[in-house]
Design a protein around this motif. Structure first.
Motif, mmCIF file in Angstrom:
data_model
loop_
_atom_site.group_PDB
_atom_site.id
_atom_site.type_symbol
_atom_site.label_atom_id
_atom_site.label_comp_id
_atom_site.label_asym_id
_atom_site.label_seq_id
_atom_site.Cartn_x
_atom_site.Cartn_y
_atom_site.Cartn_z
ATOM 1 N N GLY A 49 0.406 40.073 4.554
ATOM 2 C CA GLY A 49 1.617 39.147 4.108
ATOM 3 C C GLY A 49 2.545 39.882 2.852
ATOM 4 O O GLY A 49 3.380 39.210 2.610
ATOM 5 N N ASP A 50 1.923 40.724 2.282
ATOM 6 C CA ASP A 50 2.696 41.577 1.419
ATOM 7 C C ASP A 50 4.228 41.913 1.923
ATOM 8 O O ASP A 50 4.082 42.479 2.919
ATOM 9 N N HIS A 51 5.365 41.776 1.188
ATOM 10 C CA HIS A 51 6.325 42.363 1.499
ATOM 11 C C HIS A 51 6.782 43.764 0.683
ATOM 12 O O HIS A 51 6.346 43.942 -0.326
ATOM 13 N N VAL A 52 6.940 44.704 1.511
ATOM 14 C CA VAL A 52 6.923 46.004 1.260
ATOM 15 C C VAL A 52 8.198 46.839 1.779
ATOM 16 O O VAL A 52 8.938 46.482 2.610
ATOM 17 N N ILE A 53 8.605 48.030 0.854
ATOM 18 C CA ILE A 53 9.429 48.799 1.281
ATOM 19 C C ILE A 53 8.753 50.382 1.463
ATOM 20 O O ILE A 53 8.125 50.821 0.316
ATOM 21 N N PRO A 54 8.895 51.075 2.434
ATOM 22 C CA PRO A 54 8.532 52.554 2.467
ATOM 23 C C PRO A 54 9.495 53.325 1.709
ATOM 24 O O PRO A 54 10.561 52.899 1.544
ATOM 25 N N PHE A 55 9.066 54.699 1.016
ATOM 26 C CA PHE A 55 9.712 55.417 0.474
ATOM 27 C C PHE A 55 9.482 56.697 0.861
ATOM 28 O O PHE A 55 8.309 57.185 0.967
ATOM 29 N N LEU A 56 10.433 57.916 0.906
ATOM 30 C CA LEU A 56 10.220 59.041 1.217
ATOM 31 C C LEU A 56 9.259 59.759 0.541
ATOM 32 O O LEU A 56 8.490 60.838 0.882
ATOM 33 N N ILE A 57 9.138 59.384 -0.827
ATOM 34 C CA ILE A 57 8.485 60.481 -1.893
ATOM 35 C C ILE A 57 7.109 59.452 -2.034
ATOM 36 O O ILE A 57 7.177 58.477 -2.648
ATOM 37 N N PRO A 58 5.732 59.973 -1.706
ATOM 38 C CA PRO A 58 4.653 59.224 -1.786
ATOM 39 C C PRO A 58 4.185 59.515 -3.378
ATOM 40 O O PRO A 58 5.039 60.152 -4.120
ATOM 41 N N HIS A 59 3.427 58.769 -3.872
ATOM 42 C CA HIS A 59 2.814 58.924 -5.063
ATOM 43 C C HIS A 59 1.567 58.891 -4.796
ATOM 44 O O HIS A 59 0.540 57.934 -4.939
ATOM 45 N N CYS A 60 0.630 60.208 -4.720
ATOM 46 C CA CYS A 60 -0.774 60.237 -4.514
ATOM 47 C C CYS A 60 -1.642 60.053 -5.963
ATOM 48 O O CYS A 60 -2.721 59.790 -5.886
ATOM 49 N N GLY A 61 -0.895 60.434 -7.163
ATOM 50 C CA GLY A 61 -1.393 59.944 -8.415
ATOM 51 C C GLY A 61 -2.451 61.070 -8.709
ATOM 52 O O GLY A 61 -3.075 60.984 -9.712
ATOM 53 N N CYS A 79 -1.704 64.908 -7.999
ATOM 54 C CA CYS A 79 -1.368 66.162 -7.903
ATOM 55 C C CYS A 79 -0.627 66.489 -9.308
ATOM 56 O O CYS A 79 -0.430 65.482 -10.212
ATOM 57 N N GLN A 80 -0.271 67.829 -9.625
ATOM 58 C CA GLN A 80 0.315 68.289 -10.710
ATOM 59 C C GLN A 80 1.716 67.531 -11.060
ATOM 60 O O GLN A 80 2.336 67.267 -12.170
ATOM 61 N N TYR A 81 2.466 67.269 -9.842
ATOM 62 C CA TYR A 81 3.818 66.420 -9.929
ATOM 63 C C TYR A 81 3.659 65.031 -10.235
ATOM 64 O O TYR A 81 4.144 64.704 -11.180
ATOM 65 N N CYS A 82 2.601 64.365 -9.703
ATOM 66 C CA CYS A 82 2.341 62.958 -10.183
ATOM 67 C C CYS A 82 1.963 62.781 -11.710
ATOM 68 O O CYS A 82 2.331 61.820 -12.216
ATOM 69 N N THR A 132 9.468 65.241 -13.232
ATOM 70 C CA THR A 132 9.825 64.995 -11.841
ATOM 71 C C THR A 132 9.557 63.918 -11.114
ATOM 72 O O THR A 132 8.432 63.129 -11.845
ATOM 73 N N ASN A 133 10.121 63.307 -10.073
ATOM 74 C CA ASN A 133 9.577 62.113 -9.503
ATOM 75 C C ASN A 133 9.040 62.400 -8.178
ATOM 76 O O ASN A 133 8.459 61.796 -7.223
ATOM 77 N N LEU A 134 8.786 64.002 -8.024
ATOM 78 C CA LEU A 134 8.167 64.273 -6.727
ATOM 79 C C LEU A 134 6.623 64.464 -6.703
ATOM 80 O O LEU A 134 6.013 64.031 -7.528
ATOM 81 N N CYS A 135 6.278 64.482 -5.589
ATOM 82 C CA CYS A 135 4.728 64.492 -5.241
ATOM 83 C C CYS A 135 4.360 65.681 -4.259
ATOM 84 O O CYS A 135 5.147 65.683 -3.402
ATOM 85 N N VAL A 136 3.496 66.444 -4.445
ATOM 86 C CA VAL A 136 2.989 67.487 -3.669
ATOM 87 C C VAL A 136 3.011 66.879 -2.051
ATOM 88 O O VAL A 136 3.238 67.769 -1.116
ATOM 89 N N GLU A 137 2.414 65.637 -2.047
ATOM 90 C CA GLU A 137 2.442 65.233 -0.753
ATOM 91 C C GLU A 137 3.651 65.107 0.028
ATOM 92 O O GLU A 137 3.695 65.083 1.262
ATOM 93 N N ALA A 138 4.669 64.877 -0.698
ATOM 94 C CA ALA A 138 6.263 64.902 -0.211
ATOM 95 C C ALA A 138 6.370 65.958 0.564
ATOM 96 O O ALA A 138 7.004 65.929 1.589
ATOM 97 N N PHE A 139 6.018 67.054 0.235
ATOM 98 C CA PHE A 139 6.426 68.429 1.137
ATOM 99 C C PHE A 139 5.846 68.378 2.359
ATOM 100 O O PHE A 139 6.326 69.103 3.360
ATOM 101 N N ASN A 140 4.519 68.287 2.303
ATOM 102 C CA ASN A 140 3.984 67.887 3.684
ATOM 103 C C ASN A 140 4.363 66.977 4.637
ATOM 104 O O ASN A 140 4.437 67.372 5.969
ATOM 105 N N ALA A 186 14.089 58.720 -8.550
ATOM 106 C CA ALA A 186 13.189 57.472 -8.588
ATOM 107 C C ALA A 186 11.763 57.816 -8.411
ATOM 108 O O ALA A 186 11.670 58.601 -7.163
ATOM 109 N N ARG A 187 10.904 57.089 -8.677
ATOM 110 C CA ARG A 187 9.598 57.161 -8.309
ATOM 111 C C ARG A 187 9.373 55.876 -7.452
ATOM 112 O O ARG A 187 10.053 55.078 -7.663
#
Length: 364
Positions: free
Chosen positions: A82-94, A96-99, A105-113, A313-314
């Protein structure tokens, strides 16, 4: 049991979209099944469609969407049906060194994968259909990792908040989160499409005094002025564009943004910044393998040439931007020029190619 879903599939570059019935595996650990309500057509999808960015075909394109959570896989803690959601190209694993460095940075190491083809949840007749960048939203349903979706308020309309999943945030964020434009600044935006007009909107919100919009389509002037452009320049009507823009900004712009993806324009945007402190942002996606160059002495006095991904943006900024829309702080409605059913998605891509549309939204 896999779920049968309706989807617009591209079997090879530049081939027509085909509405297919795909089999979608349910959510695994840390994943969420989403009913896609609306999805925007972005030029990044077009690049892959035209073969300008490498990808694995057949492919389910689409990454700019809004929808409702239907089912949560094991260990999902942040979402419920039931939650309303929006996907985003950049994940947030919370993790990695980027998070861990949000000030950097707004990047996450997972984004490259996830920018590379990987195992897909979708298949057709037992053969995989890849999900573009791990998303794939040109379908009634999709399965995504929970670290790549943001929960948003329930009273925000799916049309047009799906636009916040990419185009609107990329433009507004570039001005407000990455450049952090100061009040009174001078700004030049090259390309007044769906990204560029949102850069204009962000620059206006930030208090820029001079906002120059550059576009070869004179029909863009009216909407550009509506969003905050103080001066419209058509390059086809100016003999020496860089000199002209330097003059209009009193010696070079504080900030420029290239929103087209053409290396020659990227260089031009850099060269018309203030030579001491000007900053040029590359936002447009150039064809794979493109190169851009500059004269080294143009960097020596302090000019900066940089980029920003998804507007800096994150994932956790998306609910805030949705609030801005609902509260009337930003305008998305005027930028959505066309709405189509999934069966007519090919028309939307043709309008992107011709420049006829600003943003087309597919309503599922």
């Amino acid at each position: 049991m896999p779920l049968n879903v309706r989807a617009a599939v591209v079997h090879a570059p530049n081939e027509p979209f085909v509405i297919e019935t795909l089999q979608l595996e349910g959510p695994g650990k840390g994943e969420v099944l989403i009913h896609v309500k609306t999805t925007g057509l972005c030029h990044s999808d077009l690049h892959v469609y035209e073969g300008k960015a490498p990808w694995q075909f057949p492919v389910l394109l689409g990454h700019e969407a809004a929808g409702v959570v239907v089912e949560c896989g094991p260990d999902v803690t942040r979402f419920k049906p039931g939650d309303h959601v929006i996907p985003f190209l950049i994940p947030h694993c919370g993790k990695c060194q980027y998070c861990a460095r949000p000030e950097k940075t707004n990047l996450c190491v997972e984004a490259f994968n996830r920018l590379r083809p990987r195992e897909s949840h979708f298949s057709m007749n037992g053969k995989p259909v890849s999900q573009l960048w791990g998303l794939g939203t040109f379908a009634d349903y999709t399965v995504l990792p929970e670290d790549t979706i943001a929960k948003v308020r329930d009273d925000a309309p799916f049309d047009p908040i799906c636009y916040i999943g990419c185009g609107a945030t990329t433009g507004i964020g570039a001005a407000m989160f990455s450049a952090r434009i100061e009040p009174g600044s001078s700004v030049i935006v090259f390309g007044l499409g769906g990204i560029g007009l949102n850069v204009v909107q962000g620059a206006r919100l930030a208090g820029a005094k001079i906002i120059i919009g550059v576009d070869m389509n004179p029909a863009k002037e009216a909407v550009a002025r509506q969003f905050g452009v103080t001066e419209f320049v058509n390059p086809k009507e100016i003999e020496k564009l860089t000199s002209h823009l330097m003059k209009l900004t009193g010696g070079g712009a504080d900030y420029t943004f290239e929103c087209i993806g053409i290396p020659q324009v990227m260089r031009q945007a850099f060269e018309c910044t203030n030579p001491a402190w000007g900053k040029a942002y590359v936002i447009g996606v150039a064809p794979h393998g493109s190169e851009v160059s500059a004269i080294p002495t143009q960097l020596m006095m302090g000019r900066q040439w940089t980029g920003c991904y998804m507007g800096g943006a994150r994932l956790d900024r998306l609910p805030e931007i949705v609030d801005w829309y609902v509260d009337g702080k930003i305008n998305l409605d005027a930028l959505v020029t066309h709405r189509l059913p999934l069966e007519r998605i090919g028309e939307g891509f043709r309008m992107m190619q011709s420049g006829e549309s600003i943003r087309t939204i597919v309503v599922l």
